[in-house]
Design an enzyme around this catalytic site. Structure first.
Site, PDB file in Angstrom:
ATOM      1  N   GLU A 163       0.840  -1.200   0.000  1.00 30.88           N
ATOM      2  CA  GLU A 163       0.000   0.000   0.000  1.00 30.88           C
ATOM      3  C   GLU A 163       0.868   1.241   0.000  1.00 30.88           C
ATOM      4  OE1 GLU A 163      -2.584   1.546  -0.994  1.00 30.88           O
ATOM      5  OE2 GLU A 163      -3.419  -0.349  -0.322  1.00 30.88           O
ATOM      6  N   LYS A 218       8.466  -1.417  -1.733  1.00 30.17           N
ATOM      7  CA  LYS A 218       7.704  -0.720  -0.692  1.00 30.17           C
ATOM      8  C   LYS A 218       8.645  -0.140   0.371  1.00 30.17           C
ATOM      9  CE  LYS A 218       4.646   0.457   2.320  1.00 30.17           C
ATOM     10  NZ  LYS A 218       3.479   1.256   2.276  1.00 30.17           N
ATOM     11  N   CYS A 274       5.075   3.997   9.507  1.00 28.15           N
ATOM     12  CA  CYS A 274       5.846   3.287   8.482  1.00 28.15           C
ATOM     13  C   CYS A 274       7.309   3.654   8.358  1.00 28.15           C
ATOM     14  CB  CYS A 274       5.171   3.487   7.130  1.00 28.15           C
ATOM     15  SG  CYS A 274       3.648   2.553   7.006  1.00 28.15           S
TER      16      CYS A 274
HETATM   17  C1  UDX Z   1      -0.503  -0.861   8.370  1.00 28.89           C
HETATM   18  C2  UDX Z   1       0.237  -1.965   7.665  1.00 28.89           C
HETATM   19  O1  UDX Z   1      -0.612  -3.009   7.435  1.00 28.89           O
HETATM   20  C3  UDX Z   1       1.461  -2.296   8.429  1.00 28.89           C
HETATM   21  O2  UDX Z   1       2.205  -3.257   7.809  1.00 28.89           O
HETATM   22  C4  UDX Z   1       2.243  -1.064   8.486  1.00 28.89           C
HETATM   23  O3  UDX Z   1       3.490  -1.298   8.960  1.00 28.89           O
HETATM   24  C5  UDX Z   1       1.507  -0.071   9.289  1.00 28.89           C
HETATM   25  O4  UDX Z   1       0.350   0.206   8.628  1.00 28.89           O
HETATM   26  P1  UDX Z   1      -2.312  -0.341   9.973  1.00 28.89           P
HETATM   27  O5  UDX Z   1      -3.504  -0.679   9.168  1.00 28.89           O
HETATM   28  O6  UDX Z   1      -1.873   1.077   9.995  1.00 28.89           O
HETATM   29  O7  UDX Z   1      -1.116  -1.239   9.472  1.00 28.89           O
HETATM   30  O8  UDX Z   1      -2.318  -0.912  11.417  1.00 28.89           O
HETATM   31  P2  UDX Z   1      -3.485  -0.847  12.466  1.00 28.89           P
HETATM   32  O9  UDX Z   1      -4.277   0.392  12.283  1.00 28.89           O
HETATM   33  O10 UDX Z   1      -2.836  -1.148  13.768  1.00 28.89           O
HETATM   34  O11 UDX Z   1      -4.439  -2.051  12.017  1.00 28.89           O
HETATM   35  C6  UDX Z   1      -4.138  -3.389  12.152  1.00 28.89           C
HETATM   36  C7  UDX Z   1      -5.397  -4.123  12.595  1.00 28.89           C
HETATM   37  O12 UDX Z   1      -5.153  -5.531  12.563  1.00 28.89           O
HETATM   38  C8  UDX Z   1      -5.862  -3.789  14.001  1.00 28.89           C
HETATM   39  O13 UDX Z   1      -7.191  -3.332  13.962  1.00 28.89           O
HETATM   40  C9  UDX Z   1      -5.728  -5.105  14.766  1.00 28.89           C
HETATM   41  O14 UDX Z   1      -6.734  -5.283  15.729  1.00 28.89           O
HETATM   42  C10 UDX Z   1      -5.842  -6.115  13.649  1.00 28.89           C
HETATM   43  N1  UDX Z   1      -5.255  -7.424  13.951  1.00 28.89           N
HETATM   44  C11 UDX Z   1      -3.979  -7.528  14.377  1.00 28.89           C
HETATM   45  C12 UDX Z   1      -6.025  -8.572  13.780  1.00 28.89           C
HETATM   46  O15 UDX Z   1      -7.191  -8.492  13.408  1.00 28.89           O
HETATM   47  N2  UDX Z   1      -5.464  -9.790  14.018  1.00 28.89           N
HETATM   48  C13 UDX Z   1      -4.184  -9.932  14.450  1.00 28.89           C
HETATM   49  O16 UDX Z   1      -3.719 -11.053  14.663  1.00 28.89           O
HETATM   50  C14 UDX Z   1      -3.414  -8.746  14.646  1.00 28.89           C
HETATM   51  C1  UDX Z   2       3.850   7.251   4.276  1.00 21.26           C
HETATM   52  C2  UDX Z   2       4.037   7.203   2.743  1.00 21.26           C
HETATM   53  O1  UDX Z   2       3.920   8.524   2.222  1.00 21.26           O
HETATM   54  C3  UDX Z   2       3.030   6.260   2.124  1.00 21.26           C
HETATM   55  O2  UDX Z   2       3.256   6.172   0.739  1.00 21.26           O
HETATM   56  C4  UDX Z   2       3.169   4.910   2.784  1.00 21.26           C
HETATM   57  O3  UDX Z   2       2.281   3.996   2.244  1.00 21.26           O
HETATM   58  C5  UDX Z   2       2.967   5.017   4.276  1.00 21.26           C
HETATM   59  O4  UDX Z   2       3.919   5.942   4.807  1.00 21.26           O
HETATM   60  P1  UDX Z   2       2.242   8.496   5.924  1.00 21.26           P
HETATM   61  O5  UDX Z   2       3.114   7.932   7.004  1.00 21.26           O
HETATM   62  O6  UDX Z   2       0.779   8.375   6.073  1.00 21.26           O
HETATM   63  O7  UDX Z   2       2.607   7.851   4.526  1.00 21.26           O
HETATM   64  O8  UDX Z   2       2.547  10.069   5.810  1.00 21.26           O
HETATM   65  P2  UDX Z   2       3.481  11.011   4.952  1.00 21.26           P
HETATM   66  O9  UDX Z   2       2.633  12.019   4.328  1.00 21.26           O
HETATM   67  O10 UDX Z   2       4.396  10.272   4.087  1.00 21.26           O
HETATM   68  O11 UDX Z   2       4.312  11.764   6.087  1.00 21.26           O
HETATM   69  C6  UDX Z   2       5.210  11.083   6.933  1.00 21.26           C
HETATM   70  C7  UDX Z   2       5.862  12.054   7.882  1.00 21.26           C
HETATM   71  O12 UDX Z   2       6.734  12.938   7.184  1.00 21.26           O
HETATM   72  C8  UDX Z   2       4.882  12.952   8.631  1.00 21.26           C
HETATM   73  O13 UDX Z   2       5.298  13.091   9.967  1.00 21.26           O
HETATM   74  C9  UDX Z   2       4.978  14.264   7.891  1.00 21.26           C
HETATM   75  O14 UDX Z   2       4.630  15.379   8.677  1.00 21.26           O
HETATM   76  C10 UDX Z   2       6.438  14.281   7.519  1.00 21.26           C
HETATM   77  N1  UDX Z   2       6.740  15.146   6.360  1.00 21.26           N
HETATM   78  C11 UDX Z   2       6.228  14.864   5.131  1.00 21.26           C
HETATM   79  C12 UDX Z   2       7.589  16.247   6.511  1.00 21.26           C
HETATM   80  O15 UDX Z   2       8.087  16.518   7.623  1.00 21.26           O
HETATM   81  N2  UDX Z   2       7.883  17.010   5.416  1.00 21.26           N
HETATM   82  C13 UDX Z   2       7.394  16.744   4.179  1.00 21.26           C
HETATM   83  O16 UDX Z   2       7.717  17.484   3.234  1.00 21.26           O
HETATM   84  C14 UDX Z   2       6.531  15.635   4.039  1.00 21.26           C
END
Ligand code: UDX
Ligand code: UDX
Length: 466
Positions: A163, A218, A274
């Protein structure tokens, strides 16, 4: 013909991604399952503004699809059983102990998901890695699935489909992606997933690679983005020391099309679930393969980010005469960036802890983050307003609802998240309420310096040496 999709993990990635798939594929039933009962209850809430994650545009899509072809439940068994495709979208936190502790991802949830799929799946199932995973995780998933293959006549294929959505713009990123990456070695399974995305994504934006390239792409994308932020923040520090201005430097270098203008905003340091995790995975991978210099190179991106956050805390302390003991500091924003309620790895956490350790009485405001989340992140309960005999204000924090009420008697204001409302603050009004001499620290460059300064406030902003 794909009829049923199951997504394990109803989080920031699984929830919005499945909502957009359901919206664009009305003939497919999309079932999102999660082992967290409360989270599923929240996804099924009647009030669409109260979904468990805040993401602009998400509420309307869930409203359109939920109950029709988008369903949220805790019933893993039944939904895996009938699924043609299972997306694994669970979180992969950094390992806290054992080999690779502090760097490698803990894959226990992913492994557990693979076991559940192996146990319940019927017929042929395509398993799609959606979570960001270390390179070669697909191999582990495959061996777990294959071990059960003969037992219940079920067969599996594993694809990687990372993603690239960014929080706050997730829905737009999903509807208009710059690319969709699908890695795998079985052409039939790849075509099936290609077909789903091509319902709304132009075919030339769907890239097919081998599974390892997809997993590595990724990690590399996030590492490159994070690297730009550490780079620009490091140059910001030089600007402050030399009299240059980071906004001018960013504009000048960003007009070079080879560099590009995006992701060049200096700030309080990158956060989010991430960037740090993915770079540390890359570092671990490089170390594992004996590539020490490569590991050190990427590790320095994280080290600069940590240093940069501490630099801000130290700078505030210095400007406030070297001590924050009982000084009232208003922190504007706690989310790791605007338009999300996510606080994972937010710069606000480390900076708050530093300021509290210096004795500050911190007042924290954020339009979307819940105070319980802040308490959890800081590991300190919120100060009780009427309980001052028990809690001294030193090193305590309080959640702010009304900014103008909070700034009464405050010594400093620190902007951490670039929420639009902060750029509309009436500085004249604020100035009259603060204790003099008072400071405003803008770590996001969202305030107009003249307006703040004209109000009689001392002003500092990131990367401004002028
Ligand atoms: C995402 C990506 O999937 C992860 O790899 C990345 O590093 C962070 O972003 P995200 O969707 O942001 O994860 O994580 P989170 O909002 O914590 O959602 C994960 C969900 O999985 C939670 O709702 C948790 O309850 C669920 N979960 C976790 C299960 O249903 N089963 C499990 O065994 C573990
Ligand atoms: C990131 C990647 O952009 C996305 O493609 C991936 O799938 C998940 O991780 P996200 O973590 O949601 O997304 O936010 P992003 O907009 O990338 O910002 C990450 C961090 O960098 C934030 O703390 C943001 O404030 C900071 N940032 C971003 C800066 O400080 N300066 C910038 O110019 C851009």
């Amino acid at each position: 013909m794909i009829k049923n999709i199951c997504c394990i993990g109803a989080g920031y990635v699984g929830g919005p991604t499945m909502a957009v798939i359901a919206d664009n594929c009305p003939n497919i039933q999309v079932n999102v399952v999660d082992n967290n009962i409360l989270r599923i209850k929240q996804w099924n809430t009647k009030d669409f503004s109260k979904l468990p994650i805040y993401e602009p545009g998400l509420g309307e899509i869930v409203k359109r699809c939920r109950g029709k072809n988008l369903h949220f439940s805790n019933d893993l068994e039944h939904n895996i059983q009938r699924a043609d495709i299972v997306f694994i979208s669970v979180n992969t936190p950094t390992k806290k102990y054992g080999f690779g502790a502090g760097k490698a991802s803990n894959l226990k949830y992913v492994e557990e998901c693979a076991r559940q799929v192996a146990k319940f799946a019927e017929g042929h199932t395509i398993v799609v890695e959606k979570s960001t995973l270390p390179v070669r995780t697909a191999e582990a998933i495959k061996s777990i699935l294959e071990a059960s293959q003969n037992k219940n006549l079920s067969t599996f294929d594993v694809l990687s489909n990372p993603e690239f959505l960014a929080e706050g713009s997730a829905i737009n990123d999903l509807i208009n992606p710059e690319r969709v990456l699908i890695g795998g070695d079985n052409i039939d399974s790849i075509s099936i997933l290609n077909e789903i995305y091509s319902q709304w994504v132009p075919k030339n934006k769907i890239l097919n690679t081998n599974i390892w390239s997809s997993e590595l792409a990724k990690l590399t994308a996030n590492a490159f983005l994070a690297q730009r932020i550490s780079s620009i923040n490091s140059i910001g520090a030089i600007c402050e020391a030399t009299g240059a201005d980071i906004r001018e430097v960013s504009r000048a270098i960003g007009s070079d099309s080879r560099i590009g203008s995006k992701f060049l905003d200096a700030g309080p340091g990158f956060g989010g679930s991430c960037f740090k995790k993915d770079i540390l995975n890359l570092v671990y991978l490089a170390e594992y393969y004996g590539l020490k210099e490569v590991a050190d190179f990427w590790n320095s991106v994280v080290l600069v980010n940590n240093w940069h956050q501490q630099r801000i805390s130290k700078l505030i302390t210095k400007k406030l005469f070297g001590s924050l003991s009982n000084k009232k500091i208003i922190m504007l924003g706690f989310a790791f960036k605007a338009n999300t309620n996510d606080t994972r790895e937010s710069a606000a956490i480390g900076i708050s802890k530093d300021l509290l350790a210096e004795g500050a009485f911190l007042h924290i405001h954020d339009p979307k983050v819940n105070p319980d989340q802040i308490a959890n992140d800081l590991g300190i309960p919120q100060n009780e307003a009427n309980n001052k005999e028990i809690f001294s204000e030193e090193g305590r924090w309080y959640f702010v609802k009304d900014i103008y009420e909070a700034v009464k008697g405050a010594d400093a204001i620190l902007v951490i998240t670039e929420w639009e409302i902060y750029s509309k603050i009436d500085w004249l009004k604020v100035s009259k309420l603060m204790r003099k001499p008072s400071w405003v620290f803008d770590s996001r460059s969202i305030l107009i310096p003249e307006k703040v300064k004209e109000s009689g406030l001392n002003f500092w902003r990131i990367g401004d040496g002028s």
